[in-house]
Motif scaffolding. Structure first.
Motif, PDB file in Angstrom:
ATOM      1  N   ARG A  39      -5.495   1.883  -1.069  1.00  0.00           N
ATOM      2  CA  ARG A  39      -5.058   1.062   0.347  1.00  0.00           C
ATOM      3  C   ARG A  39      -4.185  -0.021   0.258  1.00  0.00           C
ATOM      4  NH1 ARG A  39     -10.466   0.355   3.598  1.00  0.00           N
ATOM      5  NH2 ARG A  39     -11.089   2.406   4.013  1.00  0.00           N
ATOM      6  N   LEU A  40      -3.732  -0.275  -1.169  1.00  0.00           N
ATOM      7  CA  LEU A  40      -3.103  -1.450  -1.572  1.00  0.00           C
ATOM      8  C   LEU A  40      -1.616  -1.273  -1.849  1.00  0.00           C
ATOM      9  CD1 LEU A  40      -2.969  -4.448  -2.174  1.00  0.00           C
ATOM     10  CD2 LEU A  40      -3.500  -3.781  -4.513  1.00  0.00           C
ATOM     11  N   PHE A  41      -1.210   0.077  -2.352  1.00  0.00           N
ATOM     12  CA  PHE A  41       0.022   0.532  -2.482  1.00  0.00           C
ATOM     13  C   PHE A  41       0.477   2.042  -1.747  1.00  0.00           C
ATOM     14  CE2 PHE A  41      -0.761  -1.708  -6.818  1.00  0.00           C
ATOM     15  CZ  PHE A  41       0.498  -2.274  -6.487  1.00  0.00           C
ATOM     16  N   ALA A  42       1.679   1.854  -1.254  1.00  0.00           N
ATOM     17  CA  ALA A  42       2.099   2.857  -0.860  1.00  0.00           C
ATOM     18  C   ALA A  42       3.529   3.272  -1.347  1.00  0.00           C
ATOM     19  CB  ALA A  42       2.343   2.935   0.829  1.00  0.00           C
ATOM     20  N   ARG A  43       4.247   4.390  -1.201  1.00  0.00           N
ATOM     21  CA  ARG A  43       5.328   4.777  -1.964  1.00  0.00           C
ATOM     22  C   ARG A  43       6.462   5.589  -1.139  1.00  0.00           C
ATOM     23  NH1 ARG A  43       6.298   6.668  -7.557  1.00  0.00           N
ATOM     24  NH2 ARG A  43       8.013   8.078  -7.295  1.00  0.00           N
ATOM     25  N   ILE A  44       7.374   4.897  -1.327  1.00  0.00           N
ATOM     26  CA  ILE A  44       9.008   5.218  -0.551  1.00  0.00           C
ATOM     27  C   ILE A  44       9.479   6.458  -1.489  1.00  0.00           C
ATOM     28  CG2 ILE A  44      10.991   4.600   0.142  1.00  0.00           C
ATOM     29  CD1 ILE A  44       9.750   2.274   1.471  1.00  0.00           C
TER      30      ILE A  44
END
Ligand code: PRT
Ligand code: ZN
Length: 223
Positions: A39-44
């Motif tokens: 819930r803290l990190f997302a990725r591009i």
């Protein structure tokens, strides 16, 4: 291996007014934010960027400390941090032109307001003590009292907690419903792209690429 190549860590608001506009902008840049299990990190995937999803209030400190390399935050939050911090803060990389709002001092509708001297000897409720203090000083008001609140400022005058408030105004509807009116605008805000002080060359290049895409997306939007 791919894990060795550096990635830019970008802090953005997880949920809220700024988040909506931020994710819109990233989408217009052709960047898909892929939410993983965290819930803290997302990725591009399209650029070497990891997105850190946080409360907007934490973004200036995350970026100033280098825990994040860059961030997107309201000018109001950035400027308040700058005015109240010890030590080196984040730097502005670009102004993004969205999430525009004003930080205003507001008084009861029935009050006659002729200028900042009105606040002499008055109590003002706000969660922006730095911005308010600096405006009061610039305006030559020395004996106003700042009452720190973290929400629901607009009810403070009715509760007798304060004579006036200093808060973000967009349409003015919130002030109106609470029997208040804008007395003065003390700061005009828009979303800012901010960066950690002293980014290394590789990360500065990645930030430059991101900024270029953002400029392109914002320009085509206004064309
Ligand atoms: O959970 P988190 O801490 O991340 O979010 P938050 O609740 O602190 O922030 P959020 O999502 O409300 O706002 C994020 C940023 O959006 C702010 O820091 C501003 O830069 C910008 N922004 C733009 C606004 C508004 N418009 C706005 N209208 N922030 C707050 N408001 C509030 C204001 O505080 C007041 O209560 O809306 C009310 C006034 O709106 P009007 O339209 O009635 O005048
Ligand atoms: Zn917040």
């Amino acid at each position: 291996k791919e894990t060795d190549s550096p990635r830019l860590r970008l802090a953005v608001q997880k949920k809220g007014r700024l988040a909506d506009d931020t994710f819109d902008l990233l989408a217009k840049c052709g960047l898909k934010v892929r939410h993983g299990r965290s819930r803290l990190f997302a990725r591009i995937d399209e650029l070497p960027i990891d997105v850190l999803l946080v409360r907007d209030d934490d973004i200036p400190e995350l970026v100033a400390s280098g825990a994040a390399d860059a961030g997107i935050v309201g000018g109001n939050v950035f400027e308040e941090d700058r005015l109240t911090r010890d030590g080196e803060g984040a730097v502005i990389a670009d102004a993004l032109g969205f999430s525009r709002c004003r930080l205003c001092v507001a008084v009861a509708k029935g009050e006659a307001y002729a200028g900042p001297a009105y606040f002499s000897g008055k109590k003002v409720a706000t969660s922006y003590p730095g911005l308010l203090q600096s405006w009061l000083e610039e305006s030559g008001v020395k004996d106003a009292q700042i009452v720190l609140m973290h929400g629901a400022h607009e009810i403070a005058p009715r509760l007798g907690l304060a004579d006036a408030i200093c808060d973000i105004v967009s349409t003015g509807a919130t002030l109106d419903t609470n029997g208040l009116k804008v007395a003065d605008t003390i700061y005009r805000s828009e979303a800012l792209l901010i960066a950690a002080p002293g980014l290394d060359v590789a990360k500065a290049e990645m930030l430059g690429a991101l900024k270029g895409r953002m400029r392109g997306a914002l320009a085509s939007q206004h064309a």
